[in-house]
Design a protein around this motif. Structure first.
Motif, PDB file in Angstrom:
ATOM      1  N   GLN A 275       0.984  -1.262   0.110  1.00  0.00           N
ATOM      2  CA  GLN A 275      -0.352  -0.044  -0.304  1.00  0.00           C
ATOM      3  C   GLN A 275       0.535   1.093  -0.332  1.00  0.00           C
ATOM      4  OE1 GLN A 275      -3.050   0.393  -0.596  1.00  0.00           O
ATOM      5  NE2 GLN A 275      -3.149  -2.156  -0.722  1.00  0.00           N
ATOM      6  N   LYS A 276       1.971   1.090  -0.725  1.00  0.00           N
ATOM      7  CA  LYS A 276       3.163   2.186  -0.707  1.00  0.00           C
ATOM      8  C   LYS A 276       2.201   2.861  -2.243  1.00  0.00           C
ATOM      9  CE  LYS A 276       6.794   0.734   1.526  1.00  0.00           C
ATOM     10  NZ  LYS A 276       8.216  -0.158   1.861  1.00  0.00           N
ATOM     11  N   PRO A 277       2.402   4.306  -2.305  1.00  0.00           N
ATOM     12  CA  PRO A 277       1.849   5.205  -3.140  1.00  0.00           C
ATOM     13  C   PRO A 277       3.062   5.466  -4.174  1.00  0.00           C
ATOM     14  CG  PRO A 277       2.095   6.212  -1.421  1.00  0.00           C
ATOM     15  CD  PRO A 277       2.286   5.125  -0.982  1.00  0.00           C
ATOM     16  N   ARG A 278       2.395   5.457  -5.293  1.00  0.00           N
ATOM     17  CA  ARG A 278       3.946   6.082  -6.031  1.00  0.00           C
ATOM     18  C   ARG A 278       2.960   6.966  -7.064  1.00  0.00           C
ATOM     19  NH1 ARG A 278       6.216   1.939 -10.083  1.00  0.00           N
ATOM     20  NH2 ARG A 278       5.062   0.423 -10.467  1.00  0.00           N
ATOM     21  N   THR A 279       3.566   8.121  -7.977  1.00  0.00           N
ATOM     22  CA  THR A 279       3.474   8.334  -9.008  1.00  0.00           C
ATOM     23  C   THR A 279       3.709   7.725 -10.261  1.00  0.00           C
ATOM     24  OG1 THR A 279       3.250  10.532  -7.864  1.00  0.00           O
ATOM     25  CG2 THR A 279       3.289  10.399  -9.829  1.00  0.00           C
ATOM     26  N   ILE A 280       2.685   7.969 -11.357  1.00  0.00           N
ATOM     27  CA  ILE A 280       2.847   7.324 -12.277  1.00  0.00           C
ATOM     28  C   ILE A 280       2.756   8.486 -13.989  1.00  0.00           C
ATOM     29  CG2 ILE A 280       1.816   5.369 -13.965  1.00  0.00           C
ATOM     30  CD1 ILE A 280       3.128   4.132 -11.690  1.00  0.00           C
ATOM     31  N   TYR A 281       3.985   8.233 -14.399  1.00  0.00           N
ATOM     32  CA  TYR A 281       3.128   9.688 -15.398  1.00  0.00           C
ATOM     33  C   TYR A 281       3.433   8.566 -16.952  1.00  0.00           C
ATOM     34  CZ  TYR A 281       5.449  12.694 -11.718  1.00  0.00           C
ATOM     35  OH  TYR A 281       5.960  12.871 -10.517  1.00  0.00           O
ATOM     36  N   PHE A 282       1.871   9.435 -17.585  1.00  0.00           N
ATOM     37  CA  PHE A 282       1.863   9.010 -18.746  1.00  0.00           C
ATOM     38  C   PHE A 282       2.465  10.076 -20.196  1.00  0.00           C
ATOM     39  CE2 PHE A 282      -1.784   7.881 -15.774  1.00  0.00           C
ATOM     40  CZ  PHE A 282      -1.951   7.293 -15.417  1.00  0.00           C
ATOM     41  N   SER A 283       3.641   9.046 -20.748  1.00  0.00           N
ATOM     42  CA  SER A 283       3.900   9.925 -21.787  1.00  0.00           C
ATOM     43  C   SER A 283       3.012  10.207 -22.735  1.00  0.00           C
ATOM     44  CB  SER A 283       4.619   8.700 -22.855  1.00  0.00           C
ATOM     45  OG  SER A 283       3.811   8.233 -23.528  1.00  0.00           O
ATOM     46  N   HIS A 284       2.879  11.541 -23.255  1.00  0.00           N
ATOM     47  CA  HIS A 284       2.083  11.894 -24.380  1.00  0.00           C
ATOM     48  C   HIS A 284       2.100  10.793 -25.725  1.00  0.00           C
ATOM     49  CE1 HIS A 284       1.299  15.027 -27.373  1.00  0.00           C
ATOM     50  NE2 HIS A 284       1.507  14.830 -28.128  1.00  0.00           N
ATOM     51  N   THR A 285       3.128  10.423 -26.134  1.00  0.00           N
ATOM     52  CA  THR A 285       2.376   9.174 -26.933  1.00  0.00           C
ATOM     53  C   THR A 285       1.111   8.509 -26.421  1.00  0.00           C
ATOM     54  OG1 THR A 285       4.789   9.242 -27.879  1.00  0.00           O
ATOM     55  CG2 THR A 285       2.899   7.130 -28.511  1.00  0.00           C
ATOM     56  N   LEU A 286       1.394   7.913 -25.581  1.00  0.00           N
ATOM     57  CA  LEU A 286       0.442   7.023 -24.638  1.00  0.00           C
ATOM     58  C   LEU A 286      -1.070   7.279 -24.527  1.00  0.00           C
ATOM     59  CD1 LEU A 286      -0.713   3.868 -23.053  1.00  0.00           C
ATOM     60  CD2 LEU A 286       0.143   5.182 -20.992  1.00  0.00           C
ATOM     61  N   ARG A 287      -0.523   8.527 -23.945  1.00  0.00           N
ATOM     62  CA  ARG A 287      -1.629   9.665 -24.029  1.00  0.00           C
ATOM     63  C   ARG A 287      -2.750  10.215 -25.005  1.00  0.00           C
ATOM     64  NH1 ARG A 287      -0.660  14.912 -20.664  1.00  0.00           N
ATOM     65  NH2 ARG A 287      -2.689  14.904 -20.093  1.00  0.00           N
ATOM     66  N   GLU A 288      -2.022  10.592 -26.266  1.00  0.00           N
ATOM     67  CA  GLU A 288      -2.348  10.531 -27.100  1.00  0.00           C
ATOM     68  C   GLU A 288      -2.812   9.154 -28.016  1.00  0.00           C
ATOM     69  OE1 GLU A 288       0.222  11.859 -30.762  1.00  0.00           O
ATOM     70  OE2 GLU A 288       0.020  13.714 -29.667  1.00  0.00           O
ATOM     71  N   THR A 289      -2.781   8.045 -27.752  1.00  0.00           N
ATOM     72  CA  THR A 289      -3.414   6.612 -28.487  1.00  0.00           C
ATOM     73  C   THR A 289      -3.919   6.309 -27.299  1.00  0.00           C
ATOM     74  OG1 THR A 289      -0.916   5.946 -28.193  1.00  0.00           O
ATOM     75  CG2 THR A 289      -3.027   4.212 -28.427  1.00  0.00           C
ATOM     76  N   LEU A 290      -4.313   6.195 -25.926  1.00  0.00           N
ATOM     77  CA  LEU A 290      -6.227   6.490 -25.449  1.00  0.00           C
ATOM     78  C   LEU A 290      -6.989   7.167 -25.205  1.00  0.00           C
ATOM     79  CD1 LEU A 290      -6.268   4.666 -22.286  1.00  0.00           C
ATOM     80  CD2 LEU A 290      -6.376   7.357 -21.116  1.00  0.00           C
ATOM     81  N   PHE A 291      -6.442   8.599 -26.021  1.00  0.00           N
ATOM     82  CA  PHE A 291      -7.624   9.216 -25.899  1.00  0.00           C
ATOM     83  C   PHE A 291      -8.077   9.033 -27.105  1.00  0.00           C
ATOM     84  CE2 PHE A 291      -4.956  12.765 -23.006  1.00  0.00           C
ATOM     85  CZ  PHE A 291      -5.880  12.585 -22.290  1.00  0.00           C
ATOM     86  N   LEU A 292      -8.109   8.716 -28.531  1.00  0.00           N
ATOM     87  CA  LEU A 292      -7.864   8.287 -29.130  1.00  0.00           C
ATOM     88  C   LEU A 292      -8.705   6.478 -29.091  1.00  0.00           C
ATOM     89  CD1 LEU A 292      -5.521   7.674 -32.447  1.00  0.00           C
ATOM     90  CD2 LEU A 292      -7.161   9.712 -32.073  1.00  0.00           C
ATOM     91  N   TYR A 293      -8.923   5.978 -28.545  1.00  0.00           N
ATOM     92  CA  TYR A 293     -10.049   4.632 -27.630  1.00  0.00           C
ATOM     93  C   TYR A 293     -11.146   4.593 -27.019  1.00  0.00           C
ATOM     94  CZ  TYR A 293     -11.326   0.800 -26.117  1.00  0.00           C
ATOM     95  OH  TYR A 293     -11.752  -0.641 -24.450  1.00  0.00           O
ATOM     96  N   ILE A 294     -10.650   5.888 -26.306  1.00  0.00           N
ATOM     97  CA  ILE A 294     -11.592   6.351 -25.559  1.00  0.00           C
ATOM     98  C   ILE A 294     -12.197   7.845 -25.861  1.00  0.00           C
ATOM     99  CG2 ILE A 294     -11.003   5.049 -23.733  1.00  0.00           C
ATOM    100  CD1 ILE A 294      -9.501   7.796 -22.197  1.00  0.00           C
ATOM    101  N   LYS A 295     -12.447   8.041 -26.794  1.00  0.00           N
ATOM    102  CA  LYS A 295     -13.218   9.271 -27.011  1.00  0.00           C
ATOM    103  C   LYS A 295     -14.465   9.084 -27.150  1.00  0.00           C
ATOM    104  CE  LYS A 295     -12.431   9.033 -32.078  1.00  0.00           C
ATOM    105  NZ  LYS A 295     -11.951   8.942 -33.703  1.00  0.00           N
ATOM    106  N   ASP A 296     -14.716   7.991 -27.498  1.00  0.00           N
ATOM    107  CA  ASP A 296     -16.607   8.223 -27.479  1.00  0.00           C
ATOM    108  C   ASP A 296     -16.826   7.209 -27.005  1.00  0.00           C
ATOM    109  OD1 ASP A 296     -14.950   5.196 -28.710  1.00  0.00           O
ATOM    110  OD2 ASP A 296     -16.425   5.058 -30.239  1.00  0.00           O
ATOM    111  N   LYS A 297     -16.370   7.274 -25.508  1.00  0.00           N
ATOM    112  CA  LYS A 297     -16.332   6.008 -24.443  1.00  0.00           C
ATOM    113  C   LYS A 297     -17.409   7.330 -23.098  1.00  0.00           C
ATOM    114  CE  LYS A 297     -14.333   2.107 -25.556  1.00  0.00           C
ATOM    115  NZ  LYS A 297     -14.787   1.679 -26.945  1.00  0.00           N
ATOM    116  N   GLY A 298     -17.246   8.136 -22.691  1.00  0.00           N
ATOM    117  CA  GLY A 298     -17.878   9.004 -21.722  1.00  0.00           C
ATOM    118  C   GLY A 298     -16.713   8.782 -21.189  1.00  0.00           C
ATOM    119  N   ASP A 299     -16.148   9.379 -19.565  1.00  0.00           N
ATOM    120  CA  ASP A 299     -15.679   9.882 -18.878  1.00  0.00           C
ATOM    121  C   ASP A 299     -15.400   8.854 -17.615  1.00  0.00           C
ATOM    122  OD1 ASP A 299     -14.888  12.331 -19.871  1.00  0.00           O
ATOM    123  OD2 ASP A 299     -16.103  13.607 -18.529  1.00  0.00           O
ATOM    124  N   ASP A 300     -16.296   8.171 -17.527  1.00  0.00           N
ATOM    125  CA  ASP A 300     -15.723   7.120 -16.353  1.00  0.00           C
ATOM    126  C   ASP A 300     -14.913   5.829 -16.918  1.00  0.00           C
ATOM    127  OD1 ASP A 300     -17.534   5.423 -18.356  1.00  0.00           O
ATOM    128  OD2 ASP A 300     -19.511   5.162 -16.518  1.00  0.00           O
TER     129      ASP A 300
END
Length: 188
Positions: free
Chosen positions: A163-188
Motif C-alpha cells: 500500500q505504498k503510494p507512487r506516482t505514475i506518469y503517462f507519456s504524450h504518445t500513450l495519452r494520444e493513443t488512449l484518447f483515440l480509444y476512449i474518445k467515444d466511451k465517456g468519462d468513466d
C-alpha cells in the motif's frame, strides 16, 4: 563464524535503540527488519566493531560468497542506515548490471508482434491494456486504479505492494493513443 557471541554482546545493547530510531523515520516493519538483520549478519561474519575498514571487508566477503549484487547492496544499505544513526561515514554500494528484462520474459521483438497482432485483431481494449502496462511499468493491481481524469492530467497516484503510494506518469504518445480509444466511451 560465530553467530551468537557478537550479536548477544555487542549488538543487542544497541538493537532496541536502533530499531526505535528506524521507527521514528517512518520505515516499514519489513525495512526495519532488513536493517537489523543486516547488522546481525555483519556481526555473524566475525566483526566485533563497526568501522569503515571492517564494512569494506564485509562487503568483499559477501561478494566472495557469491551473493547477488542486490543482496550485497541491501546489506550495505543496512550498514549505512546504522552509520547515519551513529554519525559515521557511509560506504558505497556496488554497481549491479542486471538485465532490464525478466528472465524467461518476452523479447522486445515478440512484444511488438503481440501489440501489432492485438491491434490487427481489433482488440483495442487489450491493445490499450498492454501498452499501458508496458509503457508505465505498472502492475495490474495498480492499473485498475487509474481513472480517465488521471490521463487528462498526465499522471496518477497508485498504491502498489504494501500500500505504498507512487506516482505514475503517462507519456504524450500513450495519452494520444488512449484518447483515440476512449474518445467515444465517456468519462468513466
Amino acid at each position: 563464524r560465530s553467530t551468537l557471541f557478537p550479536y548477544t554482546t555487542l549488538f543487542r545493547s544497541r538493537d532496541d535503540d536502533f530499531t526505535l530510531h528506524l521507527g521514528t523515520i517512518d520505515y516499514s516493519q519489513k525495512t526495519r527488519s532488513h536493517y537489523t538483520d543486516g547488522l546481525k549478519d555483519y556481526y555473524a561474519h566475525g566483526f566485533s566493531e563497526i568501522t569503515t575498514e571492517n564494512e569494506l571487508k564485509y562487503k568483499q566477503m559477501l561478494i566472495n560468497e557469491g551473493k547477488k549484487g542486490s543482496t550485497v547492496n541491501a546489506r550495505i544499505h543496512a550498514m549505512n542506515a546504522y552509520n547515519r544513526w551513529m554519525g559515521l561515514p557511509a560506504i558505497k554500494t556496488i554497481k549491479v548490471n542486471e538485465d532490464p528484462f525478466a528472465k524467461n520474459g518476452m523479447e522486445l521483438a515478440d512484444f511488438h508482434r503481440l501489440v501489432d497482432r492485438v491491434l490487427q485483431d481489433g482488440k483495442y481494449h487489450w491493445y490499450i491494456t498492454v501498452k499501458l502496462l508496458a509503457s508505465t511499468g505498472m502492475r495490474i493491481g495498480e492499473a485498475v486504479q487509474v481513472k480517465y481524469g488521471d490521463f487528462r492530467q498526465g499522471s496518477a497516484l497508485v498504491y502498489g505492494k504494501g500500500q505504498k503510494p507512487r506516482t505514475i506518469y503517462f507519456s504524450h504518445t500513450l495519452r494520444e493513443t488512449l484518447f483515440l480509444y476512449i474518445k467515444d466511451k465517456g468519462d468513466d
